[in-house]
Write a protein that holds these residues in place. Sequence first.
Motif, PDB file in Angstrom:
ATOM      1  N   PRO A  28       7.947   9.769   6.121  1.00 48.11           N
ATOM      2  CA  PRO A  28       7.035  10.927   6.062  1.00 48.11           C
ATOM      3  C   PRO A  28       7.102  11.772   7.336  1.00 48.11           C
ATOM      4  O   PRO A  28       6.885  12.975   7.297  1.00 48.11           O
ATOM      5  N   LEU A  29       7.405  11.122   8.456  1.00 44.83           N
ATOM      6  CA  LEU A  29       7.432  11.838   9.741  1.00 44.83           C
ATOM      7  C   LEU A  29       8.642  12.755   9.829  1.00 44.83           C
ATOM      8  O   LEU A  29       8.600  13.817  10.445  1.00 44.83           O
ATOM      9  N   SER A  30       9.737  12.350   9.185  1.00 41.96           N
ATOM     10  CA  SER A  30      10.982  13.117   9.278  1.00 41.96           C
ATOM     11  C   SER A  30      11.140  14.108   8.127  1.00 41.96           C
ATOM     12  O   SER A  30      12.094  14.872   8.100  1.00 41.96           O
ATOM     13  N   GLY A  31      10.208  14.049   7.164  1.00 40.81           N
ATOM     14  CA  GLY A  31      10.305  14.963   6.026  1.00 40.81           C
ATOM     15  C   GLY A  31      11.163  14.423   4.891  1.00 40.81           C
ATOM     16  O   GLY A  31      11.416  15.104   3.902  1.00 40.81           O
TER      17      GLY A  31
ATOM     18  N   ALA B 287       0.027   3.633  14.598  1.00 40.77           N
ATOM     19  CA  ALA B 287       0.933   4.021  15.691  1.00 40.77           C
ATOM     20  C   ALA B 287       1.826   5.187  15.286  1.00 40.77           C
ATOM     21  O   ALA B 287       2.342   5.906  16.139  1.00 40.77           O
ATOM     22  N   ASN B 288       2.026   5.356  13.984  1.00 35.06           N
ATOM     23  CA  ASN B 288       2.914   6.421  13.501  1.00 35.06           C
ATOM     24  C   ASN B 288       2.140   7.550  12.818  1.00 35.06           C
ATOM     25  O   ASN B 288       2.737   8.358  12.104  1.00 35.06           O
ATOM     26  N   ASP B 289       0.823   7.578  13.059  1.00 32.62           N
ATOM     27  CA  ASP B 289      -0.038   8.640  12.522  1.00 32.62           C
ATOM     28  C   ASP B 289       0.015   8.705  10.993  1.00 32.62           C
ATOM     29  O   ASP B 289       0.011   9.790  10.400  1.00 32.62           O
ATOM     30  N   LEU B 290       0.065   7.531  10.388  1.00 30.99           N
ATOM     31  CA  LEU B 290       0.054   7.449   8.920  1.00 30.99           C
ATOM     32  C   LEU B 290      -1.266   6.822   8.476  1.00 30.99           C
ATOM     33  O   LEU B 290      -1.878   6.062   9.237  1.00 30.99           O
ATOM     34  N   VAL B 291      -1.680   7.135   7.245  1.00 34.41           N
ATOM     35  CA  VAL B 291      -2.909   6.545   6.719  1.00 34.41           C
ATOM     36  C   VAL B 291      -2.657   5.952   5.331  1.00 34.41           C
ATOM     37  O   VAL B 291      -1.839   6.463   4.567  1.00 34.41           O
ATOM     38  N   GLU B 292      -3.377   4.848   5.060  1.00 31.86           N
ATOM     39  CA  GLU B 292      -3.260   4.195   3.757  1.00 31.86           C
ATOM     40  C   GLU B 292      -4.056   5.011   2.744  1.00 31.86           C
ATOM     41  O   GLU B 292      -5.241   5.265   2.958  1.00 31.86           O
ATOM     42  N   VAL B 293      -3.415   5.410   1.634  1.00 32.19           N
ATOM     43  CA  VAL B 293      -4.130   6.219   0.639  1.00 32.19           C
ATOM     44  C   VAL B 293      -4.362   5.457  -0.672  1.00 32.19           C
ATOM     45  O   VAL B 293      -5.198   5.854  -1.477  1.00 32.19           O
ATOM     46  N   GLU B 294      -3.618   4.393  -0.893  1.00 31.20           N
ATOM     47  CA  GLU B 294      -3.820   3.556  -2.090  1.00 31.20           C
ATOM     48  C   GLU B 294      -3.453   2.123  -1.721  1.00 31.20           C
ATOM     49  O   GLU B 294      -2.462   1.907  -1.027  1.00 31.20           O
ATOM     50  N   THR B 295      -4.218   1.170  -2.224  1.00 31.32           N
ATOM     51  CA  THR B 295      -3.816  -0.233  -2.078  1.00 31.32           C
ATOM     52  C   THR B 295      -3.246  -0.673  -3.418  1.00 31.32           C
ATOM     53  O   THR B 295      -3.894  -0.513  -4.462  1.00 31.32           O
ATOM     54  N   ILE B 296      -2.035  -1.184  -3.389  1.00 31.87           N
ATOM     55  CA  ILE B 296      -1.373  -1.559  -4.655  1.00 31.87           C
ATOM     56  C   ILE B 296      -1.735  -2.989  -5.071  1.00 31.87           C
ATOM     57  O   ILE B 296      -2.168  -3.217  -6.194  1.00 31.87           O
ATOM     58  N   MET B 297      -1.577  -3.926  -4.166  1.00 30.98           N
ATOM     59  CA  MET B 297      -1.923  -5.328  -4.500  1.00 30.98           C
ATOM     60  C   MET B 297      -1.957  -6.182  -3.234  1.00 30.98           C
ATOM     61  O   MET B 297      -1.262  -5.888  -2.273  1.00 30.98           O
TER      62      MET B 297
ATOM     63  N   ALA C  71       0.823  -1.211   0.000  1.00 29.55           N
ATOM     64  CA  ALA C  71       0.000   0.000   0.000  1.00 29.55           C
ATOM     65  C   ALA C  71       0.853   1.256   0.000  1.00 29.55           C
ATOM     66  O   ALA C  71       2.042   1.229   0.324  1.00 29.55           O
ATOM     67  N   VAL C  72       0.219   2.351  -0.389  1.00 25.11           N
ATOM     68  CA  VAL C  72       0.834   3.672  -0.280  1.00 25.11           C
ATOM     69  C   VAL C  72       0.259   4.319   0.967  1.00 25.11           C
ATOM     70  O   VAL C  72      -0.957   4.271   1.186  1.00 25.11           O
ATOM     71  N   ALA C  73       1.123   4.917   1.784  1.00 30.45           N
ATOM     72  CA  ALA C  73       0.653   5.593   2.987  1.00 30.45           C
ATOM     73  C   ALA C  73       1.312   6.962   3.105  1.00 30.45           C
ATOM     74  O   ALA C  73       2.433   7.168   2.636  1.00 30.45           O
ATOM     75  N   THR C  74       0.582   7.884   3.699  1.00 33.66           N
ATOM     76  CA  THR C  74       1.108   9.234   3.935  1.00 33.66           C
ATOM     77  C   THR C  74       0.816   9.635   5.374  1.00 33.66           C
ATOM     78  O   THR C  74       0.070   8.934   6.075  1.00 33.66           O
ATOM     79  N   LYS C  75       1.363  10.764   5.775  1.00 30.62           N
ATOM     80  CA  LYS C  75       1.034  11.317   7.073  1.00 30.62           C
ATOM     81  C   LYS C  75      -0.444  11.693   7.061  1.00 30.62           C
ATOM     82  O   LYS C  75      -0.964  12.127   6.023  1.00 30.62           O
ATOM     83  N   ARG C  76      -1.119  11.513   8.184  1.00 29.51           N
ATOM     84  CA  ARG C  76      -2.520  11.933   8.270  1.00 29.51           C
ATOM     85  C   ARG C  76      -2.602  13.431   7.935  1.00 29.51           C
ATOM     86  O   ARG C  76      -1.787  14.215   8.414  1.00 29.51           O
ATOM     87  N   GLY C  77      -3.531  13.801   7.087  1.00 28.00           N
ATOM     88  CA  GLY C  77      -3.691  15.222   6.776  1.00 28.00           C
ATOM     89  C   GLY C  77      -2.990  15.635   5.486  1.00 28.00           C
ATOM     90  O   GLY C  77      -3.270  16.693   4.945  1.00 28.00           O
ATOM     91  N   TYR C  78      -2.079  14.794   4.978  1.00 23.53           N
ATOM     92  CA  TYR C  78      -1.416  15.114   3.699  1.00 23.53           C
ATOM     93  C   TYR C  78      -2.452  14.958   2.576  1.00 23.53           C
ATOM     94  O   TYR C  78      -3.165  13.959   2.512  1.00 23.53           O
TER      95      TYR C  78
ATOM     96  N   ASP D  48       7.136  12.246   1.052  1.00 20.65           N
ATOM     97  CA  ASP D  48       5.723  12.559   1.256  1.00 20.65           C
ATOM     98  C   ASP D  48       4.925  11.294   1.543  1.00 20.65           C
ATOM     99  O   ASP D  48       3.888  11.341   2.205  1.00 20.65           O
ATOM    100  N   ALA D  49       5.390  10.178   0.994  1.00 23.65           N
ATOM    101  CA  ALA D  49       4.628   8.934   1.082  1.00 23.65           C
ATOM    102  C   ALA D  49       5.593   7.756   1.175  1.00 23.65           C
ATOM    103  O   ALA D  49       6.784   7.885   0.876  1.00 23.65           O
ATOM    104  N   ILE D  50       5.039   6.617   1.577  1.00 25.86           N
ATOM    105  CA  ILE D  50       5.824   5.379   1.567  1.00 25.86           C
ATOM    106  C   ILE D  50       5.029   4.306   0.824  1.00 25.86           C
ATOM    107  O   ILE D  50       3.803   4.391   0.730  1.00 25.86           O
ATOM    108  N   VAL D  51       5.750   3.325   0.310  1.00 29.06           N
ATOM    109  CA  VAL D  51       5.123   2.106  -0.191  1.00 29.06           C
ATOM    110  C   VAL D  51       5.623   0.998   0.709  1.00 29.06           C
ATOM    111  O   VAL D  51       6.829   0.774   0.820  1.00 29.06           O
TER     112      VAL D  51
END
Length: 219
Positions: free
Chosen positions: A151-154, A171-181, A98-105, A157-160
């Motif tokens: 994403p927390l350290s700048g 736990a790290n205040d990140l949210v899933e924004v896309e599911t890849i597979m 999945a792709v995840a970003t900081k909450r609010g991004y 913007d996102a992680i896969v």
Amino acid sequence: MNGITIALSKGRIFEETLPLLAAAGIVPAEDPETSRKLILPTNRPGVSLVLVRASDVPTYVQWGAADLGVAGKDVLLEHGGEGLYQPVDLGIARCRMAVATKRGYDWAGNVQRGARIRVATKYVTIAREFFAGKGMHVDLIKLYGSMELAPLSGLADAIVDLVSTGNTLKANDLVEVETIMPITSRLIANPGSLKLKRDVVKPLVDALAAAAPAMAAAT
Ligand code: AMP
């Protein structure tokens, strides 16, 4: 020559492969959690397990140092899968890429605007194909671990990354924004072993395949 070796990685894959091996009549002679051995004999003479890093499992099988192995689809896609047969989806170690970003991004907004997005990941091949498929230009930053920090350290913007329960993201205040597979682990085989040791390897592949759907349905 007639002995066979199965490459596994410690942790979830090992734990979830054990019941399948047991159904095929194979039980390790020692507990890998307490043993420091990297080669574990089993109750079946001539069948041993080797414990390697998850990303090294395809390499051991490709070069014939192991006849069989269990590896995640993520690892196989990153490896490329050359020189490997992938006879069975074992349905274990189920999770998703999945792709995840900081909450609010504002992911959707940035994608729509065609903003240059920085994405940190260990899975650069999967990420590259996914974003190329969406026609997105992203800067991929290769990491080897602790992707949640990026994403927390700048750094990005996102992680896969792999997501299972979603607890690590939360736990790290990140949210899933896309599911890849969806991702599961597969039984892989060395093609030479399948030919030369067919009388031993084929029944084992069949027994694991027979055990797998029941296990997959139960999880
Ligand atoms: P979770 O908190 O359950 O969503 O798990 C996410 C963390 O576990 C991330 O650090 C993932 O990289 C890792 N993870 C989850 N599932 C798997 C898997 N099947 N294989 C390897 N790593 C995994």
